[in-house]
Scaffold this active site. Structure first.
Site, PDB file in Angstrom:
ATOM      1  N   CYS A  96      -3.594   1.267  -5.037  1.00 49.79           N
ATOM      2  CA  CYS A  96      -2.318   0.831  -5.595  1.00 49.79           C
ATOM      3  C   CYS A  96      -2.433  -0.612  -6.063  1.00 49.79           C
ATOM      4  O   CYS A  96      -3.027  -1.458  -5.406  1.00 49.79           O
ATOM      5  CB  CYS A  96      -1.226   1.030  -4.555  1.00 49.79           C
ATOM      6  SG  CYS A  96      -0.419  -0.433  -3.989  1.00 49.79           S
ATOM      7  N   GLU A  97      -1.896  -0.852  -7.241  1.00 48.00           N
ATOM      8  CA  GLU A  97      -2.059  -2.184  -7.827  1.00 48.00           C
ATOM      9  C   GLU A  97      -1.106  -3.212  -7.222  1.00 48.00           C
ATOM     10  O   GLU A  97      -1.244  -4.394  -7.484  1.00 48.00           O
ATOM     11  CB  GLU A  97      -1.915  -2.133  -9.347  1.00 48.00           C
ATOM     12  CG  GLU A  97      -0.529  -1.861  -9.868  1.00 48.00           C
ATOM     13  CD  GLU A  97      -0.523  -1.725 -11.390  1.00 48.00           C
ATOM     14  OE1 GLU A  97      -1.555  -1.347 -11.959  1.00 48.00           O
ATOM     15  OE2 GLU A  97       0.529  -2.005 -11.986  1.00 48.00           O
ATOM     16  N   HIS A  98      -0.182  -2.763  -6.416  1.00 43.05           N
ATOM     17  CA  HIS A  98       0.734  -3.728  -5.791  1.00 43.05           C
ATOM     18  C   HIS A  98       0.205  -4.258  -4.465  1.00 43.05           C
ATOM     19  O   HIS A  98       0.504  -5.376  -4.085  1.00 43.05           O
ATOM     20  CB  HIS A  98       2.115  -3.084  -5.569  1.00 43.05           C
ATOM     21  CG  HIS A  98       2.763  -2.648  -6.843  1.00 43.05           C
ATOM     22  ND1 HIS A  98       3.501  -1.499  -6.968  1.00 43.05           N
ATOM     23  CD2 HIS A  98       2.754  -3.231  -8.069  1.00 43.05           C
ATOM     24  CE1 HIS A  98       3.930  -1.387  -8.216  1.00 43.05           C
ATOM     25  NE2 HIS A  98       3.482  -2.416  -8.906  1.00 43.05           N
ATOM     26  N   HIS A  99      -0.539  -3.422  -3.738  1.00 43.91           N
ATOM     27  CA  HIS A  99      -1.016  -3.825  -2.407  1.00 43.91           C
ATOM     28  C   HIS A  99      -2.522  -3.687  -2.244  1.00 43.91           C
ATOM     29  O   HIS A  99      -3.071  -4.078  -1.220  1.00 43.91           O
ATOM     30  CB  HIS A  99      -0.317  -2.987  -1.323  1.00 43.91           C
ATOM     31  CG  HIS A  99       1.183  -3.064  -1.384  1.00 43.91           C
ATOM     32  ND1 HIS A  99       1.945  -2.155  -2.073  1.00 43.91           N
ATOM     33  CD2 HIS A  99       2.037  -3.973  -0.863  1.00 43.91           C
ATOM     34  CE1 HIS A  99       3.233  -2.485  -1.967  1.00 43.91           C
ATOM     35  NE2 HIS A  99       3.315  -3.594  -1.245  1.00 43.91           N
ATOM     36  N   GLN A 137       0.850   5.379  -9.606  1.00 41.20           N
ATOM     37  CA  GLN A 137       0.657   6.813  -9.855  1.00 41.20           C
ATOM     38  C   GLN A 137       1.255   7.259 -11.196  1.00 41.20           C
ATOM     39  O   GLN A 137       0.691   8.107 -11.883  1.00 41.20           O
ATOM     40  CB  GLN A 137       1.266   7.609  -8.691  1.00 41.20           C
ATOM     41  CG  GLN A 137       0.933   9.088  -8.751  1.00 41.20           C
ATOM     42  CD  GLN A 137       1.408   9.827  -7.512  1.00 41.20           C
ATOM     43  OE1 GLN A 137       1.349   9.284  -6.417  1.00 41.20           O
ATOM     44  NE2 GLN A 137       1.869  11.046  -7.682  1.00 41.20           N
ATOM     45  N   HIS A 165       0.466   7.315  -0.419  1.00 45.28           N
ATOM     46  CA  HIS A 165       0.174   5.914  -0.691  1.00 45.28           C
ATOM     47  C   HIS A 165       0.090   5.160   0.625  1.00 45.28           C
ATOM     48  O   HIS A 165       1.073   5.119   1.368  1.00 45.28           O
ATOM     49  CB  HIS A 165       1.278   5.312  -1.566  1.00 45.28           C
ATOM     50  CG  HIS A 165       1.311   5.883  -2.950  1.00 45.28           C
ATOM     51  ND1 HIS A 165       1.184   5.121  -4.075  1.00 45.28           N
ATOM     52  CD2 HIS A 165       1.412   7.162  -3.370  1.00 45.28           C
ATOM     53  CE1 HIS A 165       1.232   5.899  -5.141  1.00 45.28           C
ATOM     54  NE2 HIS A 165       1.368   7.146  -4.743  1.00 45.28           N
ATOM     55  N   CYS A 167       0.203   2.168   1.146  1.00 41.68           N
ATOM     56  CA  CYS A 167       1.167   1.059   1.249  1.00 41.68           C
ATOM     57  C   CYS A 167       2.493   1.550   1.814  1.00 41.68           C
ATOM     58  O   CYS A 167       3.310   0.757   2.273  1.00 41.68           O
ATOM     59  CB  CYS A 167       1.355   0.358  -0.099  1.00 41.68           C
ATOM     60  SG  CYS A 167       1.748   1.427  -1.471  1.00 41.68           S
TER      61      CYS A 167
HETATM   62 ZN   LIG Z   1       1.487  -0.249  -2.972  1.00 46.17          ZN
END
Ligand SMILES: [Zn+2]
Length: 208
Positions: A96-99, A137, A165, A167
């Site tokens: 995941c590109e956020h975490h 996703q 996910h 995260c």
């Molecule tokens: Zn994430």
């Protein structure tokens, strides 16, 4: 795996950006270890920056792959085959590109050929080329479908992804058994309910 050798290339094929040196990348890992509260110079952690940087070469090898090029070789001798082609349960491993934590799941890909077909392993390789990058996703789903549509120009493309996910499972709200489902339907899969249902039946779903 010869693909990994390419990762040492200085410029990312996907972004055109120059990579930092390996030493810089390892120094960044040492910083994160200290940020976590540990000592990067203790024995158990001495080799960790090197191992993390090498793991990144695997996790993010998609930045050096060209998904469009993977689909260039097609076959036209298909005896008039014009039914849906489905590759289901493709193992998904992404981040995941956020975490920057794993997204693990399954991808189902279908298309309705127009005169030409592609080797079925290529569908899985296209999934991987986009998955082994930092992703969300929704974007991953769209990238796979759009690339197949643009390059193969079939009568339609369907992509469904079901994934967990980390995260959400190991941090944040800590919900362990949730799967996120995304889909992108193009051409006949979008316009024709029967074609869409046929695809969903083939992947064992009644809806998305
Ligand atoms: Zn994430």
């Amino acid at each position: 795996m010869n693909k990994m050798v390419k990762k040492s290339e200085v410029v990312s094929l996907a972004t055109g950006l120059t990579r930092p040196s390996r030493d810089e990348a390892e120094a960044a890992v040492r910083t994160l270890i200290r940020w976590a509260g540990d000592d990067p110079d203790r024995e158990g952690l001495l080799g960790t920056p090197d191992r993390v940087v090498r793991s990144y070469e695997e996790f993010f090898r998609g930045y050096d792959e060209d998904p469009s090029e993977m689909l260039q070789r097609t076959f036209e001798e298909v005896e008039g085959y014009d039914e849906v082609v489905v590759l289901r349960d493709i193992r998904l491993e992404s981040h995941c590109e956020h975490h920057m934590v794993p997204i693990i799941g399954k991808v189902h890909v279908g298309y309705l050929p127009d005169k030409r077909v592609v080797g079925i392993s290529k569908l899985a390789r296209v999934v991987d080329a986009f998955a082994f990058r930092l992703q969300i996703q929704e974007k991953l789903t769209a990238q796979i479908a759009n690339t197949l549509q643009e390059v193969l120009q079939p009568r339609g493309v369907a992509v469904v992804i079901e994934a967990a996910h980390q995260c959400m499972t190991t941090r944040g709200v800590h919900k362990s058994d949730v799967a996120m489902v995304t889909s992108r339907m193009l051409g006949a899969f979008r316009d024709n309910g029967e074609t869409r249902r046929e695809f969903l039946t083939m992947i064992g779903r009644t809806s998305v």
